[in-house]
Design an enzyme around this catalytic site. Structure first.
Site, PDB file in Angstrom:
ATOM      1  N   LYS A  30       0.736  -1.535   0.073  1.00 15.59           N
ATOM      2  CA  LYS A  30       0.195  -0.104   0.087  1.00 15.59           C
ATOM      3  C   LYS A  30       0.761   1.600   0.372  1.00 15.59           C
ATOM      4  O   LYS A  30       0.244   2.109  -0.860  1.00 15.59           O
ATOM      5  CB  LYS A  30      -0.768  -0.090   1.266  1.00 15.59           C
ATOM      6  CG  LYS A  30      -2.042   1.144   1.495  1.00 15.59           C
ATOM      7  CD  LYS A  30      -2.088   1.024   2.783  1.00 15.59           C
ATOM      8  CE  LYS A  30      -1.581   1.698   4.359  1.00 15.59           C
ATOM      9  NZ  LYS A  30      -1.330   2.912   4.268  1.00 15.59           N
ATOM     10  N   ARG A  51      -3.962  10.859   4.856  1.00 19.12           N
ATOM     11  CA  ARG A  51      -2.613  11.771   4.469  1.00 19.12           C
ATOM     12  C   ARG A  51      -2.075  11.765   3.479  1.00 19.12           C
ATOM     13  O   ARG A  51      -1.327  12.783   2.821  1.00 19.12           O
ATOM     14  CB  ARG A  51      -1.639  11.595   5.151  1.00 19.12           C
ATOM     15  CG  ARG A  51      -2.408  12.304   6.795  1.00 19.12           C
ATOM     16  CD  ARG A  51      -2.003  11.849   8.492  1.00 19.12           C
ATOM     17  NE  ARG A  51      -0.814  12.620   7.957  1.00 19.12           N
ATOM     18  CZ  ARG A  51      -0.658  14.041   8.277  1.00 19.12           C
ATOM     19  NH1 ARG A  51      -0.995  14.049   9.117  1.00 19.12           N
ATOM     20  NH2 ARG A  51       0.981  14.111   7.542  1.00 19.12           N
ATOM     21  N   CYS A  56      -4.024  13.569  12.321  1.00 20.72           N
ATOM     22  CA  CYS A  56      -4.825  12.151  12.648  1.00 20.72           C
ATOM     23  C   CYS A  56      -4.855  11.219  14.366  1.00 20.72           C
ATOM     24  O   CYS A  56      -3.938  11.617  15.020  1.00 20.72           O
ATOM     25  CB  CYS A  56      -4.937  11.678  11.253  1.00 20.72           C
ATOM     26  SG  CYS A  56      -3.284  10.371  12.070  1.00 20.72           S
ATOM     27  N   ARG A  60       1.073  14.106  13.426  1.00 16.37           N
ATOM     28  CA  ARG A  60       1.828  14.083  11.869  1.00 16.37           C
ATOM     29  C   ARG A  60       1.916  15.355  10.684  1.00 16.37           C
ATOM     30  O   ARG A  60       1.254  15.778   9.929  1.00 16.37           O
ATOM     31  CB  ARG A  60       0.268  13.219  11.280  1.00 16.37           C
ATOM     32  CG  ARG A  60       1.044  12.486  11.679  1.00 16.37           C
ATOM     33  CD  ARG A  60      -0.475  10.693  11.176  1.00 16.37           C
ATOM     34  NE  ARG A  60       1.256  10.125  10.115  1.00 16.37           N
ATOM     35  CZ  ARG A  60      -0.008   9.255   9.924  1.00 16.37           C
ATOM     36  NH1 ARG A  60      -1.110   8.856   9.079  1.00 16.37           N
ATOM     37  NH2 ARG A  60       0.972   9.252   8.796  1.00 16.37           N
ATOM     38  N   ASP A  67       6.047  20.185   7.910  1.00 12.98           N
ATOM     39  CA  ASP A  67       6.578  21.355   7.943  1.00 12.98           C
ATOM     40  C   ASP A  67       7.677  21.153   7.317  1.00 12.98           C
ATOM     41  O   ASP A  67       8.830  21.313   6.509  1.00 12.98           O
ATOM     42  CB  ASP A  67       6.945  21.495   9.339  1.00 12.98           C
ATOM     43  CG  ASP A  67       7.743  20.400  11.038  1.00 12.98           C
ATOM     44  OD1 ASP A  67       6.950  19.480  10.136  1.00 12.98           O
ATOM     45  OD2 ASP A  67       8.380  20.555  11.338  1.00 12.98           O
ATOM     46  N   ASP A 122       4.072   0.547  12.418  1.00 13.26           N
ATOM     47  CA  ASP A 122       3.116  -0.254  11.589  1.00 13.26           C
ATOM     48  C   ASP A 122       3.157  -1.790  12.261  1.00 13.26           C
ATOM     49  O   ASP A 122       1.976  -1.863  12.198  1.00 13.26           O
ATOM     50  CB  ASP A 122       3.478   0.316  10.347  1.00 13.26           C
ATOM     51  CG  ASP A 122       3.272   1.528   9.760  1.00 13.26           C
ATOM     52  OD1 ASP A 122       2.830   2.187  10.484  1.00 13.26           O
ATOM     53  OD2 ASP A 122       3.068   1.632   8.489  1.00 13.26           O
ATOM     54  N   ARG A 173      -8.923  -0.031   4.626  1.00 12.72           N
ATOM     55  CA  ARG A 173      -8.271   1.009   4.155  1.00 12.72           C
ATOM     56  C   ARG A 173      -6.739  -0.062   3.565  1.00 12.72           C
ATOM     57  O   ARG A 173      -6.065   0.905   2.638  1.00 12.72           O
ATOM     58  CB  ARG A 173      -7.515   1.906   4.976  1.00 12.72           C
ATOM     59  CG  ARG A 173      -8.241   3.480   4.839  1.00 12.72           C
ATOM     60  CD  ARG A 173      -7.797   4.428   6.509  1.00 12.72           C
ATOM     61  NE  ARG A 173      -6.762   4.794   5.764  1.00 12.72           N
ATOM     62  CZ  ARG A 173      -6.536   6.005   6.438  1.00 12.72           C
ATOM     63  NH1 ARG A 173      -7.084   6.488   6.805  1.00 12.72           N
ATOM     64  NH2 ARG A 173      -5.155   6.395   5.309  1.00 12.72           N
TER      65      ARG A 173
HETATM   66  N1  EPU Z   1       6.782  14.501  10.961  1.00 10.93           N
HETATM   67  C1  EPU Z   1       7.217  15.208  11.165  1.00 10.93           C
HETATM   68  N2  EPU Z   1       7.438  17.064  10.101  1.00 10.93           N
HETATM   69  C2  EPU Z   1       6.211  16.283   8.704  1.00 10.93           C
HETATM   70  C3  EPU Z   1       6.736  14.934   8.346  1.00 10.93           C
HETATM   71  C4  EPU Z   1       7.122  14.531   9.721  1.00 10.93           C
HETATM   72  O1  EPU Z   1       6.627  16.149  12.128  1.00 10.93           O
HETATM   73  O2  EPU Z   1       7.203  17.096   8.112  1.00 10.93           O
HETATM   74  C5  EPU Z   1       6.919  13.829  11.943  1.00 10.93           C
HETATM   75  C6  EPU Z   1       5.346  12.879  12.062  1.00 10.93           C
HETATM   76  O3  EPU Z   1       4.553  13.653  12.433  1.00 10.93           O
HETATM   77  C7  EPU Z   1       5.449  11.400  12.897  1.00 10.93           C
HETATM   78  C8  EPU Z   1       6.802  10.953  12.013  1.00 10.93           C
HETATM   79  O4  EPU Z   1       7.758  12.687  11.655  1.00 10.93           O
HETATM   80  O5  EPU Z   1       5.657  11.374  13.898  1.00 10.93           O
HETATM   81  C9  EPU Z   1       7.507  10.248  10.842  1.00 10.93           C
HETATM   82  O6  EPU Z   1       6.309  10.813  10.115  1.00 10.93           O
HETATM   83  P1  EPU Z   1       6.652   9.851   8.338  1.00 10.93           P
HETATM   84  O7  EPU Z   1       6.617  11.414   7.663  1.00 10.93           O
HETATM   85  O8  EPU Z   1       7.485   9.442   8.016  1.00 10.93           O
HETATM   86  O9  EPU Z   1       5.820   9.268   8.203  1.00 10.93           O
HETATM   87  P2  EPU Z   1       4.486   9.534   6.605  1.00 10.93           P
HETATM   88  O10 EPU Z   1       4.409  10.050   5.674  1.00 10.93           O
HETATM   89  O11 EPU Z   1       2.944  10.365   7.403  1.00 10.93           O
HETATM   90  C10 EPU Z   1       5.002   7.178   6.104  1.00 10.93           C
HETATM   91  C11 EPU Z   1       3.342   5.185   6.429  1.00 10.93           C
HETATM   92  C12 EPU Z   1       2.896   5.111   7.983  1.00 10.93           C
HETATM   93  C13 EPU Z   1       3.585   4.999   8.614  1.00 10.93           C
HETATM   94  C14 EPU Z   1       5.463   5.980   9.213  1.00 10.93           C
HETATM   95  C15 EPU Z   1       6.404   5.506   9.638  1.00 10.93           C
HETATM   96  C16 EPU Z   1       2.590   6.025   4.214  1.00 10.93           C
HETATM   97  C17 EPU Z   1       1.124   6.382   3.391  1.00 10.93           C
HETATM   98  N3  EPU Z   1       2.832   6.133   5.532  1.00 10.93           N
HETATM   99  O12 EPU Z   1       3.820   8.021   7.278  1.00 10.93           O
HETATM  100  O13 EPU Z   1       1.772   4.108   7.416  1.00 10.93           O
HETATM  101  O14 EPU Z   1       3.414   4.344  10.232  1.00 10.93           O
HETATM  102  O15 EPU Z   1       5.307   6.813   6.659  1.00 10.93           O
HETATM  103  O16 EPU Z   1       7.040   4.692   9.210  1.00 10.93           O
HETATM  104  O17 EPU Z   1       3.709   5.581   3.640  1.00 10.93           O
HETATM  105  C18 EPU Z   1       0.002   2.976   8.190  1.00 10.93           C
HETATM  106  O18 EPU Z   1       0.489   2.494   6.743  1.00 10.93           O
HETATM  107  O19 EPU Z   1      -0.590   3.018   9.358  1.00 10.93           O
HETATM  108  C19 EPU Z   1       1.148   4.116   8.114  1.00 10.93           C
HETATM  109  C20 EPU Z   1       0.701   4.803   9.354  1.00 10.93           C
END
Ligand code: EPU
Length: 445
Positions: free
Chosen positions: A23, A95, A119, A124, A127, A310, A402
């Site tokens: 996914k 997201r 969420c 999340r 920035d 995850d 999802r």
């Molecule tokens: N963060 C910030 N600022 C940013 C970006 C991230 O503070 O600009 C923080 C977030 O708040 C969070 C941490 O960094 O606490 C990690 O966030 P990341 O950006 O790595 O996660 P994501 O891209 O939003 C993806 C997966 C998530 C998975 C995470 C970590 C997708 C669609 N989602 O999220 O998957 O938990 O990486 O591995 O790729 C799931 O599939 O259930 C799921 C939540």
């Protein structure tokens, strides 16, 4: 619709199951298809509500697509992009649709994308995405809940991420594909899904190296260098981990096909320490089994290649009946222990203190009515239901749908007694039917 699972616990899972496409890779590949002024075809696409949302985002931008159920493929035609807006109604549902920002910046040099907001599992923020785009030369305004990014041109630069964010790494990779010169993303996320996106981008003509390490280099190419292509996405490592846990939880034995074991090294290691057996049958086939009561372990969730957040809730379910005391530290999200109250209602002994959970293994769980609070917490409760004595009802299945394709059907094939029913249709417990056979092209899902 108020669909629920009814689970009769206590069945030992046995047999064979095939893991679907990832996914969290497919969603980004779909966003990346808009870089090509033509057709791209992606294989191994799971049928999930999150995929449907991304297809609707593409469709709103003016791209068209054909989803082929039999082939599990999506062909996107992005010859004409007629809009640069990803609306709140879609981004707020998922997201991951925020990733379209980087792709639109490459293709159109302008994008208006709804801010995703927080969420259930945490704040999340985005920035790093915004700062990275500004470093590439975009002017960004945040107005009325939307990010409006615009650039006369994007210029390659060095970007350092404060933490290795998966989404920011992907958004910035996408934005830098057609920039003037080279972009270096330092402290980049190293997840297999990042590597998959880089491989896809290179397949369509981009120049990305270093994905899978903490430093990714993107040499900007010209729009005319990008071309149509076909690509097969990687298997879903989190779905694989979920099924491994379900088999281990029920002291079963099963073959899992279409798995990349190298993507699950940390999780496998912890399962083995708990007492599970994992055997490599073929390069992408594993056998998972467990005979005895599991032993408790401690772990901390970390960015890849550490223990995946995850799979945290799912591993917690295993600890609820393991021998001893296990401690989990969730280091990525502020609020990812939402399964705890429901696991307690099933008899688990869990003490939670901020981002630490102490799980004292009990002899067994007992069935109860519980509700999925997010995708992975939902899967964790399903596994708890499979382990528990008696009947468990899991509510709020839209969270589970999802990210798990035909979840109950695959579990049923392994011998689980799990049925989906709709409260509004007279609480009839129907066995889910096997997916339809034959090629069905759906132009709009
Ligand atoms: N963060 C910030 N600022 C940013 C970006 C991230 O503070 O600009 C923080 C977030 O708040 C969070 C941490 O960094 O606490 C990690 O966030 P990341 O950006 O790595 O996660 P994501 O891209 O939003 C993806 C997966 C998530 C998975 C995470 C970590 C997708 C669609 N989602 O999220 O998957 O938990 O990486 O591995 O790729 C799931 O599939 O259930 C799921 C939540």
């Amino acid at each position: 619709m108020a669909e629920k699972f009814k689970i009769q616990g206590g069945e030992t899972l046995k047999g064979e199951v095939s893991i679907g496409g990832a996914k969290n890779a497919v969603l980004k590949l779909l966003a990346a298809t808009i870089l090509v002024k033509g057709k791209t075809k992606i294989y191994n696409v799971p049928r999930l509500t999150d995929v449907d949302i991304m297809l609707n985002v593409l469709s709103d931008l003016g791209a068209s697509y054909i989803y082929d159920k039999e082939e599990k493929s999506v062909e996107v035609d992005a010859s004409n992009i007629t809009s640069i807006t990803a609306k709140y109604e879609l981004v707020s549902k998922m997201r991951a649709s925020f990733i379209i920002l980087g792709a639109l910046m490459s293709r159109c040099k302008e994008a208006i994308v709804a801010l995703p907001g927080g969420c259930a599992i945490g704040e999340r923020r985005v920035d790093f995405h915004i700062k990275g785009l500004e470093a590439l030369g975009a002017k960004i305004k945040i107005e009325n809940g939307y990010v409006h990014a615009k650039a006369s041109k994007l210029t390659g630069t060095d970007i350092y991420l404060d933490i290795p964010s998966v989404g920011a790494t992907e958004n910035l990779m996408l934005a830098a594909i057609l920039a003037d010169g080279a972009t270096r993303i330092q402290n980049a996320a190293q997840e297999p899904e990042i590597v998959d996106l880089a491989n896809f981008l290179n397949t369509i003509g981009a120049d990305v190296t270093g994905a899978g390490t903490s430093e990714i280099l993107i040499n900007g190419v010209k729009p005319s260098d990008l071309h149509s292509a076909e690509y097969t996405t990687i298997p879903d490592r989190i779905e694989a981990g979920t099924f491994m846990a379900a088999v281990v939880a029920t002291k079963g034995k099963a073959i899992l096909k279409n798995v990349y074991p190298a993507h699950l090294t940390f999780f496998n290691d912890k399962l083995i320490k708990m007492g599970a057996n994992i055997k490599l049958v073929e390069p992408t086939t594993i056998e998972v089994s467990c005979r005895n009561r599991l032993t408790s372990i401690n772990f901390v969730t970390q960015p890849y290649p550490g223990f995946p957040t995850d799979l945290q809730a799912i591993a917690m379910t295993l600890l609820t009946t393991a021998n001893g005391v296990g401690i989990i530290t969730e280091s990525l999200y502020e609020n990812r222990f939402m399964q705890v109250p429901d696991l307690r209602r099933m008899g688990a002994d869990i003490h939670q203190d901020r981002n630490h959970a102490i799980i004292k293994g009990v002899k067994n769980l007992t069935g109860a009515t519980v509700a999925a609070s997010d995708l992975r917490a939902g899967a964790a409760l399903v596994i708890a239901g499979l382990m528990a004595n008696g009947e468990t009802i899991v509510e709020k299945l839209h969270h589970i749908d999802r990210g798990y394709e035909e979840f109950e059907y695959k579990l049923q094939k392994l011998g689980a007694k799990i049925y989906r029913y709709d409260d509004n249709e007279g609480a009839e417990f129907n066995q889910i039917k096997a997916p339809e056979k034959g090629v069905i092209n759906e132009s709009r899902i």
